[in-house]
Design a protein around this motif. Sequence first.
Motif, PDB file in Angstrom:
ATOM      1  N   UNK A 273      56.628 -25.622 -68.551  1.00  0.00           N
ATOM      2  CA  UNK A 273      55.799 -24.418 -68.669  1.00  0.00           C
ATOM      3  C   UNK A 273      55.381 -24.176 -70.120  1.00  0.00           C
ATOM      4  N   UNK A 274      56.299 -24.389 -71.038  1.00  0.00           N
ATOM      5  CA  UNK A 274      56.013 -24.204 -72.463  1.00  0.00           C
ATOM      6  C   UNK A 274      54.896 -25.144 -72.922  1.00  0.00           C
ATOM      7  N   UNK A 282      48.706 -19.142 -72.384  1.00  0.00           N
ATOM      8  CA  UNK A 282      49.794 -18.682 -71.526  1.00  0.00           C
ATOM      9  C   UNK A 282      49.337 -18.338 -70.111  1.00  0.00           C
ATOM     10  N   UNK A 283      48.217 -17.675 -69.972  1.00  0.00           N
ATOM     11  CA  UNK A 283      47.777 -17.261 -68.635  1.00  0.00           C
ATOM     12  C   UNK A 283      47.525 -18.458 -67.730  1.00  0.00           C
ATOM     13  N   UNK A 314      53.298 -15.136 -64.150  1.00  0.00           N
ATOM     14  CA  UNK A 314      52.089 -15.044 -64.962  1.00  0.00           C
ATOM     15  C   UNK A 314      52.361 -14.927 -66.459  1.00  0.00           C
ATOM     16  N   UNK A 315      53.628 -15.059 -66.870  1.00  0.00           N
ATOM     17  CA  UNK A 315      53.953 -15.076 -68.291  1.00  0.00           C
ATOM     18  C   UNK A 315      55.269 -15.818 -68.494  1.00  0.00           C
ATOM     19  N   UNK A 316      55.467 -16.346 -69.692  1.00  0.00           N
ATOM     20  CA  UNK A 316      56.717 -17.035 -69.981  1.00  0.00           C
ATOM     21  C   UNK A 316      57.900 -16.080 -69.954  1.00  0.00           C
ATOM     22  N   UNK A 317      57.666 -14.839 -70.366  1.00  0.00           N
ATOM     23  CA  UNK A 317      58.747 -13.847 -70.327  1.00  0.00           C
ATOM     24  C   UNK A 317      59.193 -13.607 -68.887  1.00  0.00           C
ATOM     25  N   UNK A 318      58.240 -13.459 -67.975  1.00  0.00           N
ATOM     26  CA  UNK A 318      58.576 -13.286 -66.556  1.00  0.00           C
ATOM     27  C   UNK A 318      59.292 -14.520 -66.024  1.00  0.00           C
TER      28      UNK A 318
END
Length: 378
Positions: A273-274, A282-283, A314-318
């Motif tokens: 993902x990164x 990111x999106x 929808x985000x790396x944080x999520x």
Amino acid sequence: MSLPGPLQFGSLTVDTPVVLAPMAGVTNAAFRRLCAEQGAGLYVCEMITSRGLVEGDQHTKDMLVFDEAETVRSVQLYGTDPVYVGKATEILCADYGVAHVDLNFGCPVPKVTRKGGGGALPYKRGLLGEILEHAVRAAEPYGVPVTMKTRKGIDDDHLTYMDAGRIAQESGAAAIALHGRTVAQAYSGTADWDAIAELKASVDIPVLGNGDIWEAADAIRMVEETGVDGVVIGRGCLGRPWLFRDLAAAFAGDTVNVLPNLGEVTDIMRRHAELLCEHMGEERGCKEIRKHIAWYLKGFGAGGELRRTLGLVNSLADLDEMLDKLDRNEPFPTSQLGAPRGRQGAPRDKVVLPEGWLDDADGRGCGFAENVSETSGG
């Protein structure tokens, strides 16, 4: 039988005889980087169309993105017109610094075969030779090897792989890869390794085998049974990029028996993902990882609701928040070892071809449009 050494495609040496097959929507720069981090080999870009490249199509150019760590750039090219294929090959060599060009004559997708492309094209022996000769001639001043990938044939009544091998060798191709299925089979049934062995015995150029390699042991068995010089890995690495680590070890004569637990799989998924976000933003990167999550988690006990939520990330944080909910100690599901991955489907009753395509095996039959996207590498 001793294991094969490095692959030699003209001046290009591939230390581990393993090639990542181009797969639409999968083998972008991020995934190629991820696989390369796991083991040695050759990692091929998604298939692009020769006409799109020559005419400057933006979508085609957007696919020709390479990671900064990608020292050997490899691209698969699709085309039905010898002149366009030759021009596209020259552009790849001159403008993109590509070190290897592979020509696709194996794609089974109907929108490709109905135009006489992909796995349908080798039936036209004269056209196949002309395309290969144009590509080889265009790449020669740059010292770039040209290879081809094909299938057994259109169906069991119209097999083309033996003629294709002879034509590839006569045209100056550096190698040929054979997927041991017909176009009619698509990805169903079992790959015919006997056909791969027959092709290997008939030509002097390197032959690579493709089809039903799900574990490193399968690759070694294919080499032992067919004598191939290397293997092409497609669906077997979906959600399992560490397969390239196992393959590198196997071809070095070692054995890797440690299966990743869910925590290790999670770390690889997060790295994937990164990398996607680095290349796409990111999106879009988070949208791209969604389809891979199902492959990564196949066989693991993650609950349905968590899987559903991960499929909407929808985000790396999520993503990080959701991955923390997985049981990192869960062992790898051994039920998945040796199991097919990705699409399979059913064989086709009839392959879609241009009208009159089968009337003349020596004809050229070109002039069909090449505006093809989202196709597999065969």
